[in-house]
Design an enzyme around this catalytic site. Structure first.
Site, mmCIF file in Angstrom:
data_model
loop_
_atom_site.group_PDB
_atom_site.id
_atom_site.type_symbol
_atom_site.label_atom_id
_atom_site.label_comp_id
_atom_site.label_asym_id
_atom_site.label_seq_id
_atom_site.Cartn_x
_atom_site.Cartn_y
_atom_site.Cartn_z
ATOM 1 N N GLY A 208 0.817 -1.209 0.000
ATOM 2 C CA GLY A 208 0.000 0.000 0.000
ATOM 3 C C GLY A 208 0.841 1.245 0.000
ATOM 4 O O GLY A 208 2.058 1.178 0.168
ATOM 5 N N PRO A 209 0.186 2.397 -0.194
ATOM 6 C CA PRO A 209 0.937 3.661 -0.222
ATOM 7 C C PRO A 209 1.558 3.961 1.149
ATOM 8 O O PRO A 209 1.135 3.373 2.140
ATOM 9 C CB PRO A 209 -0.131 4.704 -0.562
ATOM 10 C CG PRO A 209 -1.367 3.970 -0.872
ATOM 11 C CD PRO A 209 -1.258 2.598 -0.345
ATOM 12 N N PRO A 210 2.528 4.871 1.202
ATOM 13 C CA PRO A 210 3.179 5.190 2.472
ATOM 14 C C PRO A 210 2.179 5.770 3.482
ATOM 15 O O PRO A 210 1.251 6.469 3.086
ATOM 16 C CB PRO A 210 4.203 6.260 2.105
ATOM 17 C CG PRO A 210 4.335 6.211 0.632
ATOM 18 C CD PRO A 210 3.090 5.627 0.080
ATOM 19 N N THR A 212 -0.084 4.318 5.428
ATOM 20 C CA THR A 212 -1.437 3.783 5.564
ATOM 21 C C THR A 212 -1.545 2.813 6.730
ATOM 22 O O THR A 212 -2.578 2.205 6.931
ATOM 23 C CB THR A 212 -1.873 3.077 4.270
ATOM 24 O OG1 THR A 212 -0.796 2.286 3.809
ATOM 25 C CG2 THR A 212 -2.268 4.070 3.221
ATOM 26 N N GLY A 213 -0.462 2.626 7.464
ATOM 27 C CA GLY A 213 -0.548 1.815 8.678
ATOM 28 C C GLY A 213 -0.052 0.390 8.515
ATOM 29 O O GLY A 213 -0.463 -0.488 9.265
ATOM 30 N N THR A 215 3.067 -0.803 9.029
ATOM 31 C CA THR A 215 3.887 -1.151 10.187
ATOM 32 C C THR A 215 3.003 -1.364 11.410
ATOM 33 O O THR A 215 3.190 -2.307 12.174
ATOM 34 C CB THR A 215 4.886 -0.012 10.475
ATOM 35 O OG1 THR A 215 5.480 0.368 9.239
ATOM 36 C CG2 THR A 215 5.949 -0.437 11.439
ATOM 37 N N GLU A 430 -9.277 31.368 -9.021
ATOM 38 C CA GLU A 430 -9.878 30.363 -8.126
ATOM 39 C C GLU A 430 -11.384 30.268 -8.343
ATOM 40 O O GLU A 430 -11.940 29.176 -8.346
ATOM 41 C CB GLU A 430 -9.570 30.692 -6.656
ATOM 42 C CG GLU A 430 -8.088 30.651 -6.296
ATOM 43 C CD GLU A 430 -7.431 29.311 -6.580
ATOM 44 O OE1 GLU A 430 -8.113 28.266 -6.474
ATOM 45 O OE2 GLU A 430 -6.232 29.300 -6.921
ATOM 46 N N ASP A 506 -2.252 23.335 -12.649
ATOM 47 C CA ASP A 506 -3.496 22.891 -13.308
ATOM 48 C C ASP A 506 -3.171 22.229 -14.636
ATOM 49 O O ASP A 506 -3.746 21.199 -14.984
ATOM 50 C CB ASP A 506 -4.403 24.089 -13.609
ATOM 51 C CG ASP A 506 -4.707 24.913 -12.367
ATOM 52 O OD1 ASP A 506 -4.618 24.343 -11.276
ATOM 53 O OD2 ASP A 506 -5.016 26.108 -12.512
HETATM 54 P P1 ADP Z 1 3.412 2.612 6.752
HETATM 55 O O1 ADP Z 1 4.197 1.537 7.392
HETATM 56 O O2 ADP Z 1 2.255 2.117 5.961
HETATM 57 O O3 ADP Z 1 4.213 3.605 5.961
HETATM 58 P P2 ADP Z 1 2.881 3.321 9.461
HETATM 59 O O4 ADP Z 1 2.244 2.076 9.939
HETATM 60 O O5 ADP Z 1 4.279 3.551 9.864
HETATM 61 O O6 ADP Z 1 2.742 3.464 7.893
HETATM 62 O O7 ADP Z 1 1.977 4.535 9.935
HETATM 63 C C1 ADP Z 1 2.497 5.777 10.291
HETATM 64 C C2 ADP Z 1 1.598 6.461 11.299
HETATM 65 O O8 ADP Z 1 0.365 6.830 10.711
HETATM 66 C C3 ADP Z 1 1.229 5.582 12.450
HETATM 67 O O9 ADP Z 1 2.152 5.690 13.480
HETATM 68 C C4 ADP Z 1 -0.137 6.089 12.872
HETATM 69 O O10 ADP Z 1 -0.016 7.147 13.778
HETATM 70 C C5 ADP Z 1 -0.720 6.638 11.595
HETATM 71 N N1 ADP Z 1 -1.664 5.711 10.960
HETATM 72 C C6 ADP Z 1 -1.567 5.217 9.722
HETATM 73 N N2 ADP Z 1 -2.611 4.417 9.420
HETATM 74 C C7 ADP Z 1 -3.400 4.389 10.512
HETATM 75 C C8 ADP Z 1 -4.635 3.743 10.828
HETATM 76 N N3 ADP Z 1 -5.256 2.952 9.954
HETATM 77 N N4 ADP Z 1 -5.156 3.942 12.047
HETATM 78 C C9 ADP Z 1 -4.539 4.741 12.936
HETATM 79 N N5 ADP Z 1 -3.377 5.374 12.706
HETATM 80 C C10 ADP Z 1 -2.806 5.228 11.508
#
Ligand code: ADP
Length: 606
Positions: A208-210, A212-213, A215, A430, A506
């Site tokens: 997934g994109p950077p 998005t959670g 980790t 705008e 644009d």
């Molecule tokens: P990735 O590994 O996808 O680049 P991370 O898991 O490191 O992203 O997420 C970075 C931060 O973004 C997390 O520490 C959290 O605070 C926030 N975050 C991202 N996705 C979520 C989610 N689904 N729910 C809650 N917090 C999120």
């Protein structure tokens, strides 16, 4: 989470030992050896010392034609040449010296040579041998792994702890959570799976994109299943020396097997898992590391309780060998959150801050369309910081709204002063966008327009609002979007009869959209359903590469221009037909610098 790390002796430790040995050698041993060296003196000194009875032992060496003697306490050795001296024996006898022919031990030149040259060399060879043996040990997976910390996997181990991340901390991402909860179940009760003969996937790829959670999800799996969590980033495997990455992989897997059941998480796996394309001068170290990873994944039997999670935002760049069944055979997409997901993420992060009662998260979630979880977390934090700056005790709705703009468009630029004419141009630009959008029903109406310059360089900013989730876009909607993008420039041309540089972004976006319509969405009558472009990295900007002949490229370019031109003309027409509204709205914006969606619609409908 609780982090446990093995202490590791740093490099400096070994240097200090070598230095101490050298210092010891030079300051204690060498002076002692030098002391034993023979001092050459004149015959008269020998005669004087004999007369003063300062001599202890004497050796007369007829062959070498020299006399070697020591002083009374034997601390110094002297040497002198022999002269014809018949009374010598008598005088020596009177002085009380011993001259029984006993050989005085003196440091031989050979010994001196051995001590000052050979011994240090031997010490260095010894240390070198010791180090190389340690390194080989390491490479073979031996137990002593401390030298230089090379080849030692520096995986961080998180063990179960009460404040570990749980699935409830990860908002939205329901599909991913559902997918991963099976792993949790398995780690709790692997026997249940073994009995039936079902085997868990060894590796799971979170894509997934950077931000998005990914980790977070991996940590949550470990937190939910109460097992150790080994985390390492792909780039940490790649070392200066070829072979070190491979040995790190071995080390990581050995540790993991000892601690099974457990989870190994490899972040940014594309750093080592890129396709091996056989280019000359390829990255040997990376390829060896990848090969080792593949071998290790094959090496351990299924159902042994080690689950490997890996995250990447470039899945298409991964080596096919890595993604084949038996290795990373399951892929869990972790996409940007939708409207509901965004609202939930905002709520999760808002738990940490004090909020005014009036805060409506659904409005914020609507405004922050396209934001990732990390950006949403940032929005909440920026709002809290703003509240602190303004000496308030809680965060208000307007703090959150302002912080969306900060996160997306940058801070307000305090000292950028637009001239009157510039401000007018920006206002018309705008309003041009918004008016064209509003007049084409399918396009989202605006939430807010401001003409306060931002640190990102934008002079004005239109916040569009997503009413609901959109998964498909029709050709007409895409065309309308292009028309909206050209609306700014169209307004400038209509009112000021000239163009400004303000439309560069644009233009870029409109061109990209038009090009995708023709090359990827099959929305051109000439090319039917033939793909002319492929997306090379979907999650990072979506760059594309062309795959067609030069003539076709020329034709594509022609059609892109035609498409954008048509929409530009449409936008100009819409604005011309609504010229009075355009003027009225632009004046309003020029005066107030900000116009909300409601105010906009009120003026438009009046
Ligand atoms: P990735 O590994 O996808 O680049 P991370 O898991 O490191 O992203 O997420 C970075 C931060 O973004 C997390 O520490 C959290 O605070 C926030 N975050 C991202 N996705 C979520 C989610 N689904 N729910 C809650 N917090 C999120």
């Amino acid at each position: 989470m609780h982090e446990v790390k093995k202490p590791r002796k740093p490099l400096i430790y070994y240097y200090v030992i070598v230095l101490l040995v050298l210092l010891l050698f030079n300051f204690i041993f060498m002076p002692w050896a030098a002391e034993r060296q023979v001092k050459e003196v004149g015959y008269e000194t020998f005669m004087d010392m004999t007369a003063d009875k300062e001599i202890d032992q004497v050796q007369i060496d007829q062959e070498e034609n020299e006399i070697i003697f020591t002083n009374k306490d034997g601390s110094e050795i002297y040497k002198t040449g022999m002269v014809d001296d018949p009374d010598l024996t008598q005088r020596l006898y009177e002085s009380g010296a011993t001259f029984s022919g006993q050989i005085i031990e003196q440091a031989s030149p050979l010994l001196t040579f051995l001590l000052s040259w050979i011994l240090p060399i031997l010490i260095f060879i010894g240390i070198g041998q010791y180090m190389s043996r340690k390194l080989t040990n390491r490479a073979n997976g031996g137990p002593n792994s401390m030298i230089f910390g090379m080849g030692k996997s520096s995986a961080k181990v998180y063990v179960k702890s009460s404040e570990g991340i749980k699935f409830s901390d990860v908002a939205g991402e329901d599909e991913a959570k559902e997918n991963l909860s099976e792993i949790v179940e398995y780690l709790h009760n692997p026997q249940k799976y073994r009995e039936i003969g079902a085997s868990m996937p060894k590796g799971i790829l979170l894509v997934g994109p950077p931000g998005t959670g990914k980790t977070m999800l991996a940590k949550a799996v470990a937190g939910e299943s109460n097992v150790p969590f080994f985390s390492m980033s792909g780039s940490e495997f790649v070392e200066m020396f070829v072979g070190m990455g491979a040995s790190k992989v071995r080390d990581l897997f050995r540790q993991a097997k000892e601690k099974a059941p457990c989870i190994v998480f490899i972040d940014e796996i594309d750093a080592i898992g890129q396709k091996r394309d056989g280019r000359v001068g390829g990255n040997d170290e990376r390829e060896q590391t990848l090969n080792q990873l593949l071998t290790e994944m094959d090496g351990f039997e299924t159902n042994n309780g080690v689950i490997i999670l890996a995250a990447t935002n470039r899945p298409e760049s991964l080596d096919p060998a890595l993604t084949r069944p038996g290795r990373f055979d399951r892929r869990v997409p972790v996409e940007l959150p939708d409207l509901k997901g965004r609202e939930e993420i905002l709520k999760v992060h808002a738990k940490k801050v004090k909020l005014d009662e009036s805060v409506d998260f659904s409005v914020i979630a609507r405004m922050a369309s396209g934001a990732s979880g990390a950006e949403l977390a940032n929005i909440v934090n920026e709002a809290a910081l703003k509240a602190v700056r303004e000496n308030r005790k809680y965060v208000t709705q307007s703090d959150l709204e302002e912080s969306i703009e900060v996160v997306i468009a940058g801070y307000q630029k305090k000292n950028a002063i637009l001239t009157d004419q510039e401000k007018k141009v920006v206002a018309y630009h705008e309003i041009g966008h918004a008016l064209v959008a509003a007049k084409q029903t399918q396009s989202a109406p605006v939430q807010k327009i401001t003409i306060v310059p931002r640190t990102s360089g934008a002079l004005g900013y239109t916040m569009q609002v997503e009413e609901g989730n959109h998964y498909l876009m029709s050709q007409e909607e895409l065309e309308n979007k292009i028309a909206t993008l050209t609306g700014g420039r169209a307004a400038e041309e209509l009112v000021f009869h000239s163009a400004s540089t303000g439309a560069s972004n644009d233009i870029e976006q409109a061109t990209k959209l038009a090009r995708s319509m023709i090359t990827r969405y099959g929305m051109s009558k000439d090319f039917d359903m033939v793909a002319m472009e492929t997306v090379t990295n979907r999650y990072l900007g979506g760059d594309t590469s062309l795959s067609c002949s030069a003539e076709t490229q020329a034709e594509i370019d022609r059609q892109v221009v035609e498409l954008v031109k048509k929409q530009h003309e449409k936008a100009a027409r819409i604005l011309e037909e609504n010229r009075d509204k355009l003027d009225e709205l632009a004046d309003y914006l020029y005066e107030k610098e900000t116009i909300t969606g409601e105010e906009f619609m009120k003026i438009l409908d009046a």
